[in-house]
Design a protein around this motif. Structure first.
Motif, PDB file in Angstrom:
ATOM      1  N   ARG A 124       0.831  -1.201   0.000  1.00  0.00           N
ATOM      2  CA  ARG A 124       0.000   0.000   0.000  1.00  0.00           C
ATOM      3  C   ARG A 124       0.871   1.257   0.000  1.00  0.00           C
ATOM      4  NH1 ARG A 124      -5.416  -0.996   3.013  1.00  0.00           N
ATOM      5  NH2 ARG A 124      -5.720  -3.225   2.724  1.00  0.00           N
ATOM      6  N   THR A 125       1.952   1.211   0.782  1.00  0.00           N
ATOM      7  CA  THR A 125       2.879   2.341   0.810  1.00  0.00           C
ATOM      8  C   THR A 125       3.475   2.587  -0.573  1.00  0.00           C
ATOM      9  OG1 THR A 125       3.458   1.951   3.133  1.00  0.00           O
ATOM     10  CG2 THR A 125       5.033   3.205   1.809  1.00  0.00           C
ATOM     11  N   LEU A 126       3.876   1.523  -1.253  1.00  0.00           N
ATOM     12  CA  LEU A 126       4.451   1.662  -2.590  1.00  0.00           C
ATOM     13  C   LEU A 126       3.449   2.282  -3.567  1.00  0.00           C
ATOM     14  CD1 LEU A 126       6.414  -1.704  -3.018  1.00  0.00           C
ATOM     15  CD2 LEU A 126       7.371   0.587  -2.710  1.00  0.00           C
ATOM     16  N   LEU A 127       2.178   1.879  -3.474  1.00  0.00           N
ATOM     17  CA  LEU A 127       1.169   2.446  -4.367  1.00  0.00           C
ATOM     18  C   LEU A 127       1.021   3.942  -4.131  1.00  0.00           C
ATOM     19  CD1 LEU A 127      -1.658  -0.262  -4.338  1.00  0.00           C
ATOM     20  CD2 LEU A 127       0.118   0.116  -6.052  1.00  0.00           C
ATOM     21  N   ARG A 128       1.011   4.353  -2.887  1.00  0.00           N
ATOM     22  CA  ARG A 128       0.866   5.786  -2.593  1.00  0.00           C
ATOM     23  C   ARG A 128       2.095   6.575  -3.051  1.00  0.00           C
ATOM     24  NH1 ARG A 128      -1.997   3.515   2.183  1.00  0.00           N
ATOM     25  NH2 ARG A 128      -4.156   4.260   2.023  1.00  0.00           N
ATOM     26  N   SER A 183      13.659   3.225 -12.360  1.00  0.00           N
ATOM     27  CA  SER A 183      14.193   1.931 -11.940  1.00  0.00           C
ATOM     28  C   SER A 183      13.683   1.625 -10.540  1.00  0.00           C
ATOM     29  CB  SER A 183      15.723   1.928 -11.953  1.00  0.00           C
ATOM     30  OG  SER A 183      16.215   2.808 -10.945  1.00  0.00           O
ATOM     31  N   VAL A 184      13.792   0.363 -10.166  1.00  0.00           N
ATOM     32  CA  VAL A 184      13.387  -0.033  -8.827  1.00  0.00           C
ATOM     33  C   VAL A 184      14.316   0.586  -7.792  1.00  0.00           C
ATOM     34  CG1 VAL A 184      13.007  -1.973  -7.271  1.00  0.00           C
ATOM     35  CG2 VAL A 184      12.354  -2.164  -9.668  1.00  0.00           C
ATOM     36  N   THR A 203      18.627   1.066   2.817  1.00  0.00           N
ATOM     37  CA  THR A 203      19.570  -0.041   3.022  1.00  0.00           C
ATOM     38  C   THR A 203      19.349  -1.120   1.967  1.00  0.00           C
ATOM     39  OG1 THR A 203      18.017  -1.158   4.497  1.00  0.00           O
ATOM     40  CG2 THR A 203      19.564   0.407   5.498  1.00  0.00           C
ATOM     41  N   ASP A 204      20.254  -2.100   1.945  1.00  0.00           N
ATOM     42  CA  ASP A 204      20.068  -3.249   1.055  1.00  0.00           C
ATOM     43  C   ASP A 204      18.761  -3.969   1.380  1.00  0.00           C
ATOM     44  OD1 ASP A 204      22.450  -2.729  -0.201  1.00  0.00           O
ATOM     45  OD2 ASP A 204      23.608  -4.186   0.978  1.00  0.00           O
ATOM     46  N   SER A 205      18.422  -4.015   2.658  1.00  0.00           N
ATOM     47  CA  SER A 205      17.188  -4.679   3.077  1.00  0.00           C
ATOM     48  C   SER A 205      15.969  -3.966   2.502  1.00  0.00           C
ATOM     49  CB  SER A 205      17.106  -4.709   4.606  1.00  0.00           C
ATOM     50  OG  SER A 205      15.864  -5.248   5.023  1.00  0.00           O
ATOM     51  N   LEU A 206      15.972  -2.627   2.541  1.00  0.00           N
ATOM     52  CA  LEU A 206      14.838  -1.880   1.990  1.00  0.00           C
ATOM     53  C   LEU A 206      14.757  -2.071   0.483  1.00  0.00           C
ATOM     54  CD1 LEU A 206      12.511   0.141   2.296  1.00  0.00           C
ATOM     55  CD2 LEU A 206      14.189   1.980   2.006  1.00  0.00           C
ATOM     56  N   ARG A 207      15.901  -2.017  -0.201  1.00  0.00           N
ATOM     57  CA  ARG A 207      15.881  -2.209  -1.658  1.00  0.00           C
ATOM     58  C   ARG A 207      15.366  -3.593  -2.023  1.00  0.00           C
ATOM     59  NH1 ARG A 207      20.537   1.020  -1.199  1.00  0.00           N
ATOM     60  NH2 ARG A 207      21.895  -0.791  -0.966  1.00  0.00           N
ATOM     61  N   SER A 208      15.761  -4.604  -1.273  1.00  0.00           N
ATOM     62  CA  SER A 208      15.273  -5.965  -1.540  1.00  0.00           C
ATOM     63  C   SER A 208      13.762  -6.050  -1.339  1.00  0.00           C
ATOM     64  CB  SER A 208      15.984  -6.964  -0.625  1.00  0.00           C
ATOM     65  OG  SER A 208      17.368  -7.014  -0.898  1.00  0.00           O
ATOM     66  N   LYS A 209      13.284  -5.370  -0.302  1.00  0.00           N
ATOM     67  CA  LYS A 209      11.842  -5.394  -0.028  1.00  0.00           C
ATOM     68  C   LYS A 209      11.066  -4.681  -1.131  1.00  0.00           C
ATOM     69  CE  LYS A 209       8.448  -4.620   3.641  1.00  0.00           C
ATOM     70  NZ  LYS A 209       7.969  -6.010   3.456  1.00  0.00           N
ATOM     71  N   VAL A 210      11.615  -3.551  -1.616  1.00  0.00           N
ATOM     72  CA  VAL A 210      10.967  -2.830  -2.708  1.00  0.00           C
ATOM     73  C   VAL A 210      10.912  -3.711  -3.953  1.00  0.00           C
ATOM     74  CG1 VAL A 210      11.204  -0.901  -4.310  1.00  0.00           C
ATOM     75  CG2 VAL A 210      11.512  -0.527  -1.853  1.00  0.00           C
ATOM     76  N   ILE A 211      12.038  -4.357  -4.285  1.00  0.00           N
ATOM     77  CA  ILE A 211      12.078  -5.226  -5.466  1.00  0.00           C
ATOM     78  C   ILE A 211      11.033  -6.340  -5.351  1.00  0.00           C
ATOM     79  CG2 ILE A 211      13.474  -6.941  -6.699  1.00  0.00           C
ATOM     80  CD1 ILE A 211      15.928  -5.188  -6.029  1.00  0.00           C
ATOM     81  N   ASP A 245       8.274  -6.513  -3.405  1.00  0.00           N
ATOM     82  CA  ASP A 245       6.874  -6.082  -3.372  1.00  0.00           C
ATOM     83  C   ASP A 245       6.433  -5.454  -4.683  1.00  0.00           C
ATOM     84  OD1 ASP A 245       6.675  -7.073  -0.877  1.00  0.00           O
ATOM     85  OD2 ASP A 245       6.270  -5.194   0.154  1.00  0.00           O
ATOM     86  N   VAL A 246       7.345  -4.815  -5.416  1.00  0.00           N
ATOM     87  CA  VAL A 246       6.988  -4.307  -6.736  1.00  0.00           C
ATOM     88  C   VAL A 246       6.663  -5.470  -7.664  1.00  0.00           C
ATOM     89  CG1 VAL A 246       7.914  -3.230  -8.823  1.00  0.00           C
ATOM     90  CG2 VAL A 246       8.176  -2.102  -6.615  1.00  0.00           C
ATOM     91  N   ARG A 247       7.455  -6.538  -7.580  1.00  0.00           N
ATOM     92  CA  ARG A 247       7.170  -7.728  -8.386  1.00  0.00           C
ATOM     93  C   ARG A 247       5.789  -8.294  -8.030  1.00  0.00           C
ATOM     94  NH1 ARG A 247      11.148 -10.839  -6.877  1.00  0.00           N
ATOM     95  NH2 ARG A 247      12.584 -10.014  -8.444  1.00  0.00           N
ATOM     96  N   SER A 248       5.490  -8.312  -6.724  1.00  0.00           N
ATOM     97  CA  SER A 248       4.187  -8.810  -6.273  1.00  0.00           C
ATOM     98  C   SER A 248       3.055  -7.929  -6.792  1.00  0.00           C
ATOM     99  CB  SER A 248       4.157  -8.865  -4.744  1.00  0.00           C
ATOM    100  OG  SER A 248       2.867  -9.220  -4.273  1.00  0.00           O
ATOM    101  N   LEU A 249       3.230  -6.602  -6.720  1.00  0.00           N
ATOM    102  CA  LEU A 249       2.205  -5.677  -7.205  1.00  0.00           C
ATOM    103  C   LEU A 249       2.015  -5.804  -8.716  1.00  0.00           C
ATOM    104  CD1 LEU A 249       3.080  -2.486  -5.125  1.00  0.00           C
ATOM    105  CD2 LEU A 249       0.971  -3.838  -4.949  1.00  0.00           C
ATOM    106  N   HIS A 250       3.092  -6.076  -9.421  1.00  0.00           N
ATOM    107  CA  HIS A 250       2.999  -6.274 -10.867  1.00  0.00           C
ATOM    108  C   HIS A 250       2.196  -7.533 -11.181  1.00  0.00           C
ATOM    109  CE1 HIS A 250       4.619  -7.523 -14.889  1.00  0.00           C
ATOM    110  NE2 HIS A 250       4.278  -6.277 -15.133  1.00  0.00           N
ATOM    111  N   GLU A 251       2.448  -8.591 -10.441  1.00  0.00           N
ATOM    112  CA  GLU A 251       1.717  -9.839 -10.652  1.00  0.00           C
ATOM    113  C   GLU A 251       0.231  -9.680 -10.323  1.00  0.00           C
ATOM    114  OE1 GLU A 251       3.799 -12.566  -8.188  1.00  0.00           O
ATOM    115  OE2 GLU A 251       5.476 -12.857  -9.599  1.00  0.00           O
ATOM    116  N   LYS A 252      -0.067  -8.857  -9.340  1.00  0.00           N
ATOM    117  CA  LYS A 252      -1.459  -8.632  -8.941  1.00  0.00           C
ATOM    118  C   LYS A 252      -2.178  -7.619  -9.840  1.00  0.00           C
ATOM    119  CE  LYS A 252      -0.473  -9.582  -4.057  1.00  0.00           C
ATOM    120  NZ  LYS A 252      -0.337  -8.994  -2.701  1.00  0.00           N
ATOM    121  N   GLY A 253      -1.402  -6.920 -10.674  1.00  0.00           N
ATOM    122  CA  GLY A 253      -2.004  -6.000 -11.626  1.00  0.00           C
ATOM    123  C   GLY A 253      -2.102  -4.563 -11.169  1.00  0.00           C
ATOM    124  N   TYR A 254      -1.438  -4.219 -10.055  1.00  0.00           N
ATOM    125  CA  TYR A 254      -1.540  -2.864  -9.525  1.00  0.00           C
ATOM    126  C   TYR A 254      -0.489  -1.918 -10.102  1.00  0.00           C
ATOM    127  CZ  TYR A 254      -4.879  -4.426  -5.995  1.00  0.00           C
ATOM    128  OH  TYR A 254      -5.994  -4.929  -5.362  1.00  0.00           O
TER     129      TYR A 254
END
Length: 298
Positions: free
Chosen positions: A211-215, A225-226, A242-250, A252-261
């Motif tokens: 939800r944060t990424l969508l906003r 780029s991601v 951090t590397d942890s945040l970048r990994s999480k963004v990558i 969850d963006v993949r997940s949002l893409h699969e879900k169509g958002y």
């Protein structure tokens, strides 16, 4: 409390008849009224809900019934408010233009995704008419044209005059019904009920960070780029990139893409990322904001 949400179109019977015939309880009615053509029907419905069900009635205005995104946001707000008040909600999608019907059905779907307990408390339904007045009017006009042709050829005999009077009376009666009821009459029964239920099938559920990424994407538009999106997320949320945040963004963006958002397009070795139409709808419904890049339909 049992709330019935009724997008008001040009038909009257299909909005009130199924509730009367199936002896449905109505405590509250929310009428969605367009800017043109539905005020008389809405007035009659307010009177009927008060007299037949002793139900309170409120009206929600919609400027453009063909603005799917706007209607979706309105529908989501109405349904979310009713559920927040603990009400059971039934939505009649029979009488308004299809964009309104689709918007309310999809909005109900989104509410259920976000509130699983709402699944048994929100129902969209359709009522089929017993008669289509526009069909009968067309047939009657066709018969009148045939009769006038014959009268022109044969002259006005006593039998022809009687038939003309009958056709004239029938046409006037149909026009009166059309003015009072709209384009249809009655509510058909199917398997012991006057409503055709449309079960709500949820899309994939969104997690908090999604939800944060969508906003963030709604505020930003297109990111190249991601990695750039991770920078923007860190800035928006006050977190360290951090590397942890970048990994999480990558992830969850993949997940949002699969879900169509979200939508992604390749740009060299990177992927441009933007909200899809579904993503913009979600943001508009939840935040009252949007970052449109063109129209389109869902």
């Amino acid at each position: 409390m049992k709330t019935h949400v009724v997008p008001v179109g040009f038909d009257y019977d299909r909005l009130i008849a199924p509730l009367v015939r199936d002896k449905v309880d109505v405590d509250r009615a929310v009428l969605l009224e367009g800017s043109r053509g539905s005020s008389d029907v809405a007035r009659k419905l307010r009177e009927e809900f008060a007299s037949l069900f002793d139900a309170e009635t409120t009206t929600v205005k919609v400027d453009d019934v063909y603005d799917y995104d706007g209607v979706f946001a309105t529908a989501y707000g109405v349904l979310r408010d009713e559920r927040d008040d603990g009400n059971e909600v039934r939505v009649n999608v029979s009488a308004m233009p299809r964009p309104v019907s689709f918007a309310f059905t999809n909005a109900a779907q989104h509410v259920v995704v976000e509130d699983e307990e709402a699944r048994g408390s929100i129902l969209a339904y359709y009522t089929a008419p017993e008669r289509y007045l526009e069909t009968e009017l067309a047939e009657e006009v066709d018969e009148l044209v045939r009769l006038m042709r014959r009268l022109k050829d044969e002259g006005l005999t006593d039998a022809a005059e009687r038939e003309l009077d009958e056709r004239y009376s029938r046409a006037n009666e149909l026009l009166r019904e059309f003015e009072e009821r709209g384009t249809t009459v009655g509510a058909r029964e199917f398997n012991g009920s006057h409503v055709i239920e449309m079960p709500i099938t949820p899309p994939a559920e969104l997690k908090g960070f999604e939800r944060t990424l969508l906003r963030v994407l709604a505020d930003t538009g297109v990111v190249d780029s991601v990695s750039e999106l991770a920078d923007v997320v860190a800035e928006h949320t006050g977190r360290e990139n951090t590397d942890s945040l970048r990994s999480k963004v990558i992830y969850d963006v993949r997940s949002l893409h699969e879900k169509g958002y979200v939508e992604q397009t390749e740009s060299g070795r990177s992927h441009e990322t933007r909200l899809s139409h579904l993503g913009r709808l979600w943001v508009r419904a939840h935040d009252g904001s949007t970052n449109d890049e063109g129209g389109g339909t869902l």
